[in-house]
Scaffold this motif. Structure first.
Motif, short mmCIF file in Angstrom:
data_model
loop_
_atom_site.label_atom_id
_atom_site.label_comp_id
_atom_site.label_asym_id
_atom_site.label_seq_id
_atom_site.Cartn_x
_atom_site.Cartn_y
_atom_site.Cartn_z
N ILE A 221 0.82 -1.13 0.02
CA ILE A 221 -0.13 0.13 -0.01
C ILE A 221 0.92 1.22 -0.13
CG2 ILE A 221 -1.74 1.17 1.20
CD1 ILE A 221 -2.77 -1.22 2.46
N MET A 222 0.77 2.16 -1.13
CA MET A 222 1.70 3.05 -1.30
C MET A 222 0.80 4.31 -0.70
SD MET A 222 4.21 1.81 -2.60
CE MET A 222 5.28 3.14 -3.39
N ILE A 223 1.33 5.13 0.16
CA ILE A 223 0.40 6.35 0.80
C ILE A 223 1.21 7.49 0.27
CG2 ILE A 223 -0.39 7.77 2.70
CD1 ILE A 223 -0.81 4.69 3.92
N THR A 224 0.50 8.49 -0.53
CA THR A 224 1.04 9.70 -0.82
C THR A 224 0.52 10.87 -0.02
OG1 THR A 224 1.80 8.85 -3.00
CG2 THR A 224 1.78 11.22 -2.78
N THR A 225 0.91 11.80 0.56
CA THR A 225 0.66 12.72 1.46
C THR A 225 0.47 13.78 0.52
OG1 THR A 225 2.82 13.47 2.33
CG2 THR A 225 1.51 11.75 3.62
N LYS A 226 -0.37 14.83 1.04
CA LYS A 226 -0.44 16.40 0.23
C LYS A 226 0.87 17.17 0.38
CE LYS A 226 -5.49 16.20 1.27
NZ LYS A 226 -6.77 16.91 2.01
N ARG A 227 1.02 18.02 -0.55
CA ARG A 227 2.24 18.73 -1.12
C ARG A 227 1.45 20.29 -1.19
NH1 ARG A 227 4.36 15.05 0.79
NH2 ARG A 227 6.09 13.91 0.07
N GLY A 228 2.43 21.11 -1.01
CA GLY A 228 2.29 22.56 -1.30
C GLY A 228 1.96 22.66 -2.84
N ASP A 229 1.56 23.59 -3.14
CA ASP A 229 1.44 24.07 -4.54
C ASP A 229 1.91 25.56 -4.95
OD1 ASP A 229 0.16 25.09 -6.94
OD2 ASP A 229 -1.82 24.06 -6.49
N ALA A 230 2.93 25.68 -5.77
CA ALA A 230 3.39 26.89 -5.95
C ALA A 230 2.59 28.11 -6.28
CB ALA A 230 4.56 26.73 -6.99
N HIS A 296 -8.27 19.51 12.47
CA HIS A 296 -6.82 19.39 11.59
C HIS A 296 -6.80 20.71 10.94
CE1 HIS A 296 -4.25 17.81 8.48
NE2 HIS A 296 -4.89 18.58 7.52
N ILE A 297 -5.60 21.26 11.11
CA ILE A 297 -5.16 22.63 10.47
C ILE A 297 -3.99 22.27 9.67
CG2 ILE A 297 -4.34 24.96 10.92
CD1 ILE A 297 -5.95 24.99 13.75
N SER A 298 -4.07 22.73 8.40
CA SER A 298 -2.93 22.79 7.55
C SER A 298 -2.64 24.11 6.72
CB SER A 298 -3.19 21.78 6.31
OG SER A 298 -4.14 22.30 5.41
N MET A 299 -1.40 24.19 6.48
CA MET A 299 -0.97 25.24 5.73
C MET A 299 -0.18 25.00 4.64
SD MET A 299 0.22 27.81 9.09
CE MET A 299 1.21 26.40 9.85
N SER A 300 -0.40 25.49 3.42
CA SER A 300 0.52 25.11 2.24
C SER A 300 0.60 26.28 1.23
CB SER A 300 -0.15 23.81 1.68
OG SER A 300 -1.53 24.25 1.06
N GLY A 301 1.68 26.07 0.46
CA GLY A 301 1.75 27.22 -0.45
C GLY A 301 3.26 27.08 -0.97
N LYS A 307 8.23 24.89 -1.97
CA LYS A 307 6.77 24.50 -1.59
C LYS A 307 6.96 24.04 -0.31
CE LYS A 307 5.45 22.61 -6.31
NZ LYS A 307 5.23 21.57 -7.12
N TYR A 308 5.84 24.17 0.42
CA TYR A 308 5.58 23.65 1.69
C TYR A 308 4.29 23.21 2.13
CZ TYR A 308 3.46 27.88 2.87
OH TYR A 308 2.81 28.96 2.91
N ASN A 309 4.20 22.16 2.95
CA ASN A 309 2.72 21.81 3.48
C ASN A 309 3.07 21.41 4.86
OD1 ASN A 309 0.68 19.80 4.20
ND2 ASN A 309 -0.03 20.49 2.22
N ALA A 310 2.39 22.26 5.88
CA ALA A 310 2.49 21.79 7.37
C ALA A 310 1.27 21.44 7.75
CB ALA A 310 3.24 22.94 7.93
N SER A 311 1.06 20.39 8.77
CA SER A 311 -0.36 20.34 9.54
C SER A 311 0.00 19.90 10.60
CB SER A 311 -1.19 19.27 8.59
OG SER A 311 -0.55 17.96 8.77
N ILE A 312 -1.38 20.24 11.74
CA ILE A 312 -1.36 19.60 12.82
C ILE A 312 -2.68 18.96 13.12
CG2 ILE A 312 -2.03 21.85 13.97
CD1 ILE A 312 -0.25 20.92 16.40
#
Length: 981
Positions: A221-230, A296-301, A307-312
């Motif tokens: 099972i390959m899990i891909t997490t979310k990434r930032g969007d430029a 769930h709070i996430s910040m991306s950009g 690119k960055y993506n952070a969450s808690i």
């Protein structure tokens, strides 16, 4: 196709966000055609950012009033979306291009990605919006019913535990049957929060999994997490509150029914067991409506080069059994940075996971389970005595007050996990990339339990405390080269890599102590205990183990005109876990595909949007779940000897060495074809596979004249799994306002133990599935035998009642008996389902969306041992009875014996998810999108099974055993909100 549908739906929703003040309005008209110059009716023509729009008529014509500078959006199922900025045009004709995004969808494979159209193996991709919604803590829970051939069984405990995950049938006798989990390319990576998952790709056949070699026999099972969007910066909040409601348990007699039952059968309750006027509903006393909330709070950009993506994420979850609860805090950071004009990409991933769990007395045996006790405890006795102490009756064996068990016993677990990964990708030359990744992971788990001084479960010990702490570490370094080159209509991709990994587990210890002066400190001060005579403080050792693995691997993909596709992979693993003469293994695979839809004779039919035939063969291994010292000569306590007037512990061999022990090996032949019609509105996949696992590891009896110990661990057995899988995706309705998309998957698997013995090591059968119970603790109810599946029930055949109303059973020679022996056991059904299925539906009307998801199994049997234990007339004056047995013959002293009487049909269909959501859209200047939802999980179950829930674990050697060993699944109501800023 689902990805394209979801994009269209999202676009439609966004277009309903708000109305604008119109200025400089002009009339624009035009015609919409396809690439064959045919008119396309029903195309949505919308002004982006508004609710204003129209659709094309039967001749593809449209007209609409629009401001200059606004964006006109054209969308239709099966075609790519188009957006056109309106300037001074009055006529805008549009040619809709076929939506090839479904075929160009990127699928994550081992050490790389491939276009879906280029896949030659059996891989199922599930995007975030397609996953099962609910109170999920583990990403695997969201795959229930979504992947053909994948069986996911979950319990109802707080935090949502998963009791088994099996892909394409059981294929081991003693190792792990769970698929390998790879998170963002890291084998065994920390599971992300469900909200952080972008997609999951399930590698189902060996031609796909062989790239992971000795760890991939059970699938990957390959899990891909979310990434930032430029291109955009976002802050997102998603949260929900959920209410878990207990479902009906066994229908036990009320106090009045129980007293009447005793009286009508001329029995007498002891006064201690029959308190006048007392009527206790034990199920209500120990159960509650559990409340869960998740945030769930996430910040991306990002920008052109960053690119960055952070969450808690925080979850708090009360269970439906009082005192059981769970809370979890996850924090994740992903950063990507480009350098050297984009030729170098650097990445950093950090994830931290902190979990606390209070489990209560749920799964202990010998009646020491709250869930069992709330059914068997007599309703004619009170919770408390007059002095405020808990009612207990030591004259009855295996009889414990369930409320006391909750309040006098503490069972806590707290764990921490932190993982860091750094990676880099360097473009060395056109088409040639070098990738390197390094990972460190540390996991700590601590447990503490305490039984009060007055706890009847540990009577006479004046308080019992225990603590344990264990730690594990994982280190991993991987590097690989990717080469991609096209020559005319030929394309060649090659990958060559190296991997090193070290896992250290079991580093820790345990301790226990007795006789505490008070209960205030629980397990927090072990030294405060003063052991009584005959008791000793306990010290539990930690079996610290280290496994190292070195691997080299490679893959070649070659295609001609994206029509004829070929793939070959090979991996060579070296592991310290097995015999010194067999520490290396090679795992190859080959696969090919023919995209018939690219042939002219198929194109000329104007029927298929996609048609592909695939075939693949591969070999993978199973090294998971085995003790790394399994091949070594081991010593342990073997008895006592007399020395200097006293007895001392004797140390001697406890395990024979086997220098040729190797991993179990699975080979699989897979054939399938993919199809799509009607502009991709109907598509699907059909698969057939033949999976054979050899070199099964088991302990065989041997002569101590040849070996130091009477058992020898070696590779002998063989298991076969054969089956087919069907997946169909359809969009029956797609209009401007309405959309209905549906997915149906079916899978059938036939499991068979082919071989258990060879010329050197023989065993006729393996008894498994011991349910325990009064007078039956030494009996087994399942058997592993050649020609039979895993989970074959082997127990007494129930024939009904004799003239004395006593259950009778069939003997080995066909006679009747009330006293069966082990020689009288017979085959009595098996736990393997004939079919798994899942049916998912999403109906959208404008901004409203309704999801209805069914799943189930057919053709399997379950041993309802829980019901058998409650059906015990021989001690009816000591234990409550099933209400359904009110008129049953009380003379039946065999009523509780495990037999075919309690082997029941386990087929069911469950409405797993019913979810209604509304997309509000833009709110003011700061909220880009607002979505609210209401969801119900476990809405209902249709089944003939007489137990509490037919969804019983199908993993391991004992599938289909209902022995009060699971936490009941609640019915959950959720209210959720998603806000994007």
């Amino acid at each position: 196709m689902k990805k394209s549908i979801s994009k269209v739906l999202l676009l439609v929703m966004c277009c309903f966000l708000h109305a604008n003040i119109w200025a400089q309005t002009k009339l624009v008209s035009g015609t919409v055609t396809d690439t064959n110059k045919e008119f396309v009716p029903g195309v949505s023509v919308l002004i982006k950012g508004t609710t204003k729009g129209t659709i094309t008529d039967i001749n593809g014509r449209y007209q609409i009033e629009i401001d200059e500078g606004s964006i006109l959006s054209f969308t239709f199922i099966g075609f790519a979306d188009q957006e056109i900025v309106v300037t001074n045009q009055s006529t805008i004709d549009v040619v809709m291009l076929e939506d090839v995004q479904n075929l160009d969808q990127v699928v994550v494979v081992g050490y790389g990605k491939q276009r879906k159209s280029d896949i030659t193996s059996s891989i199922t991709s599930v995007k975030a919006e397609e996953m099962t919604k609910g109170v999920n803590q583990n990403a695997a829970q969201m795959l229930q019913g979504k992947v053909p051939g994948l069986s996911v069984t979950r319990s109802g405990e707080p935090g949502g535990g998963v009791s088994s995950v099996v892909l394409r049938g059981a294929s081991t006798l003693s190792g792990s049957a769970s698929p390998l989990v790879v998170v963002d390319g890291v084998v065994g990576g920390t599971m992300p929060a469900p909200e952080d998952v972008a997609s999951m790709d399930v590698l189902r056949d060996a031609s796909a999994t062989a790239i992971y070699g000795s760890r991939a026999a059970n699938g990957v099972i390959m899990i891909t997490t979310k990434r930032g969007d430029a291109e955009k910066t976002e802050i997102t909040y998603s949260g929900y509150v959920a209410f878990d409601n207990p479902v009906d348990g066994y229908d036990m007699m009320s106090a009045d029914q129980y007293r009447s039952f005793i009286e009508k059968n001329d029995l007498v309750l002891h006064p201690d067991n029959n308190w006048e006027g007392v009527s206790t509903d034990w199920a209500k006393e120990v159960q509650q409506v559990g409340v869960a909330h998740n945030h769930h709070i996430s910040m991306s950009g990002g920008s052109k080069n960053s690119k960055y993506n952070a969450s808690i994420t925080y979850m708090d979850h009360e269970g439906i059994i009082k005192t059981t609860e769970y809370d979890n805090l996850k924090a994740r950071v992903n950063i990507e940075q480009k350098a050297f004009n984009g030729r170098l990409k650097l990445g950093l991933n950090l994830i931290n996971d902190i979990t606390n769990r209070s489990s209560g007395n749920i799964n202990r045996g010998d009646g020491q389970s709250v869930y069992a006790a709330m059914h068997y405890y007599q309703p004619t006795v009170p919770i408390y005595m007059e002095d405020g102490s808990y009612y207990e009756n030591p004259d009855i064996s295996q009889y414990y007050n369930p409320v006391a068990m909750l309040n006098q016993n503490v069972h806590d677990t707290w764990s921490k996990s932190i993982m860091g990964n750094v990676n880099a990708a360097l473009n060395i030359a056109p088409g040639l990339d070098y990738n390197v990744s390094a990972t460190l992971k540390n996991y700590q788990i601590n447990r503490g339990s305490y039984f009060d001084r007055d706890a009847y479960m540990e009577d006479g010990k004046n308080g019992v405390a225990s603590r344990s702490t264990y730690e594990s570490d994982m280190k991993n370094i991987e590097m690989y080269l990717n080469y991609d080159k096209s020559f005319g209509n030929h394309n060649l991709k090659a990958m060559l890599g190296y991997s090193w990994q070290e896992d250290v587990t079991g580093n820790g210890f345990a301790a226990s102590n007795y006789n505490f002066s008070n209960d205030e400190l629980l397990y927090h001060n072990m030294d405060a205990g003063s052991p009584l005579a005959g008791y000793f403080p306990g010290l539990g050792g930690g079996n610290m183990n280290t496994i190292r693995m070195i691997s080299v691997f490679g893959r070649i993909n070659y295609n001609i005109a994206s029509k004829y596709l070929f793939q070959a992979t090979v991996r060579r693993d070296g592991s310290s876990a097995f015999g010194k003469n067999n520490q290396w293994g090679t795992f190859p695979s080959f696969s090919g595909a023919w995209r018939l839809s690219e042939e002219n004779f198929i194109k000329n039919m104007n029927i298929f949007d996609d048609l592909k035939v695939r075939v693949g063969y591969g070999v993978s291994g199973n090294s998971a779940g085995f003790d790394p010292t399994i091949s070594l000569l081991k010593y342990g306590a073997v008895g006592n000897y007399y020395k200097d007037g006293d007895f001392a512990t004797a140390i001697g061999p406890s395990q024979n060495a086997n220098p040729v022990l190797k991993w179990e090996k699975t080979s699989m032949l897979n054939a399938g074809f993919d199809f799509a019609f009607f502009n991709n509105r109907l598509s699907g996949t059909v698969e057939w596979y033949n999976k054979k696992t050899t070199d099964l590891i088991w302990n065989y009896p041997v002569s101590t004249t040849q070996y130091l110990v009477g058992t020898f661990t070696t590779n002998v057995g063989e298991i076969s799994n054969k089956g087919y899988e069907i997946s169909i995706n359809a969009t029956p309705i797609a209009t401007d306002d309405w959309t209905w998309s549906t997915t149906l998957n079916l899978s059938h698997n036939k499991n068979e133990v082919v071989k258990l013995s060879n010329d050197q090591f023989q065993i006729d059968y393996i008894y498994t599935g011991r349910a325990g119970g009064r007078g039956q603790s030494g009996n087994y109810q399942q058997i592993v035998e050649e020609g039979k599946p895993i989970g074959q029930f082997y127990l007494f055949k129930w024939l009904g009642y004799n003239d004395d109303n006593v259950s009778v059973f069939e003997t080995a020679d066909g006679e009747e008996t009330t006293t069966p022996t082990s020689e009288d056991r017979q085959y009595g059904g098996n736990a393997q389902p004939d079919m798994f299925y899942g049916w998912d539906n999403t109906i959208t009307y404008k901004k409203l969306s309704l999801n209805i998801f069914f799943r189930g199994v057919t053709g399997n049997e379950i041993l309802n041992a829980s019901r058998a234990k409650l059906n015990y007339f021989a001690e009816a004056t000591h234990y409550n009875q099933l209400a359904s047995e009110y008129n049953a013959p009380i003379e039946d002293y065999n009523s509780h014996i495990y037999s075919t009487r309690y082997v029941e049909d386990g087929s069911y269909v469950r409405l797993e998810n019913l979810s209604l959501s509304y997309n509000v859209g833009t709110v003011g200047d700061y909220i880009k999108n607002l979505r609210v939802s209401a969801t119900c999980n476990n809405v209902f179950v249709l089944t003939d099974y007489k137990g509490i829930d037919p969804e019983i674990s199908l993993g391991g050697l004992t599938p289909g055993m209902d022995v009060n060993n699971f936490y009941p699944k609640p019915r959950t109501f959720m209210l959720g909100v998603n806000v994007t800023f």
